[in-house]
Design an enzyme around this catalytic site. Structure first.
Site: not given
Ligand code: EPU
Length: 331
Positions: A161, A230, A327
């Site tokens: 990012r 995010s 972010e």
């Molecule tokens: N999780 C929770 N609670 C929640 C949401 C998620 O426990 O409310 C857990 C999920 O179960 C999983 C982990 O947290 O174990 C990660 O969740 P998720 O797969 O939704 O990914 P993220 O790390 O929260 C990142 C990116 C997203 C991207 C997704 C999918 C960042 C800051 N965000 O989110 O990007 O779509 O992975 O690859 O790296 C963005 O940048 O705006 C964005 C949405």
């Protein structure tokens, strides 16, 4: 080039917060940028470049010139799969068009809101793919010299990012050259995709459809509920720090990074553990389905959202000793 005064930015930011720009202009042709920048320097105005407004939070009115990049063009270059795309093109529409023309690779990045010009700035990434993997070069307007130049991928300093464009305010992205694949090579390394295709047999179209389905089930549509995806980055910590966090929260997941000694921790998971999902501060709230996403319930100000975000990051700091970086760009 037309410069408007006192322009309401509500429809130009995906949080849908109210803010007034003292001056506002929309750039259709790259050479109009010269004129816009000359106007700003003559009138001693700060400037802010705006694409789709999907990764930005206005805390209050903007006293300077907002320059909205709306240049459009998609050019097929001579090599197969090589494409130059203007900054003002819509990202998701590009992904759809590429798929229908038999150009692959971007399917994991479906449904990301915003413009093509914003994609390299924060090195957009999702479901195991980052845009840097496909970038050959980025064409920029350098306000320090008033010239247009091409920056090779190696000079863009891409990381999670992040890129040089986030830090060098003089570089304005005009177009992005992408090397896409002419043969399908679906990437399903990300856990959610692995789970969806246990046999490993999958087409690019199926990855596209699945990414769209997962995103729509967790992330709110900004057209319905104001948000910027995010709000925070996932923190990157040493393996030692991760092990000590695991003593506190045993099932905490982590993801590998490019460096052996460092892992990425899902901030959403920690925030969820602290009960943030669904909490409100006036009209600002944490999304009920994803703890990393802040939403505008209708009449939130930029400040409401920012204060809620600050409460969230303080709670992560006091409970886990981790500081969260935003972010979203705060203006
Ligand atoms: N999780 C929770 N609670 C929640 C949401 C998620 O426990 O409310 C857990 C999920 O179960 C999983 C982990 O947290 O174990 C990660 O969740 P998720 O797969 O939704 O990914 P993220 O790390 O929260 C990142 C990116 C997203 C991207 C997704 C999918 C960042 C800051 N965000 O989110 O990007 O779509 O992975 O690859 O790296 C963005 O940048 O705006 C964005 C949405």
């Amino acid at each position: 080039m037309q410069i408007k005064e006192q322009v309401d930015l509500t429809d130009f930011n995906s949080f849908g917060v109210h803010a007034i720009a003292a001056y506002f202009t929309e750039i259709q042709q790259p050479h109009d940028l010269n004129e816009a920048m000359a106007y700003a320097s003559q009138h001693r105005l700060p400037t802010q470049i705006l694409g789709g407004g999907s990764n930005i939070l206005f805390l209050h009115d903007y006293p300077g010139l907002i320059v909205r990049l709306a240049n459009r063009a998609v050019e097929r270059l001579s090599a197969p799969g090589l494409l130059r795309v203007a900054a003002g093109e819509n990202w998701h529409q590009l992904v759809i068009n590429c798929m229908s023309e038999g150009l692959y690779g971007l399917e994991n990045l479906a449904l990301i809101p915003g413009t093509v010009g914003a994609a390299p700035i924060q090195n957009i990434g999702a479901y195991g793919v980052e845009i840097e993997q496909f970038i050959v070069e980025v064409e920029v307007f350098d306000t320090a010299t008033g010239t247009v130049r091409r920056m090779h991928k190696a000079d863009c300093e891409f990381s999670y990012r992040d890129s040089i464009f986030k830090h060098s305010r003089n570089l304005i992205v005009l177009s992005v050259t992408l090397q896409l694949l002419t043969q399908q090579s679906p990437q399903i390394g990300y856990q959610a995709l692995r789970d969806a295709f246990p046999s490993g047999e999958v087409t690019a179209q199926q990855v596209f459809d699945t990414v769209c389905r997962i995103r729509s089930s967790k992330l709110p549509d900004p057209a319905i509920l104001g948000n910027a995806g995010s709000f925070f980055k996932n923190p990157i910590v040493s393996k030692d720090k991760y092990q000590s966090l695991k003593q506190q929260v045993q099932d905490l997941p982590c993801y590998p990074t490019a460096e052996d000694e460092l892992v990425k921790i899902p901030a959403a998971w920690l925030l969820d553990r602290l009960g943030w999902k669904g909490r409100q501060r006036g009209q600002a709230a944490v999304h009920t389905k994803h703890a990393l996403v802040l939403v505008n319930l209708g009449a939130a100000s930029g400040e409401d959202i920012y204060l809620l975000a600050q409460e969230m990051s303080s709670s992560i700091l006091s409970n886990f000793g981790l500081s969260l970086d935003t972010e979203v760009k705060i203006i």
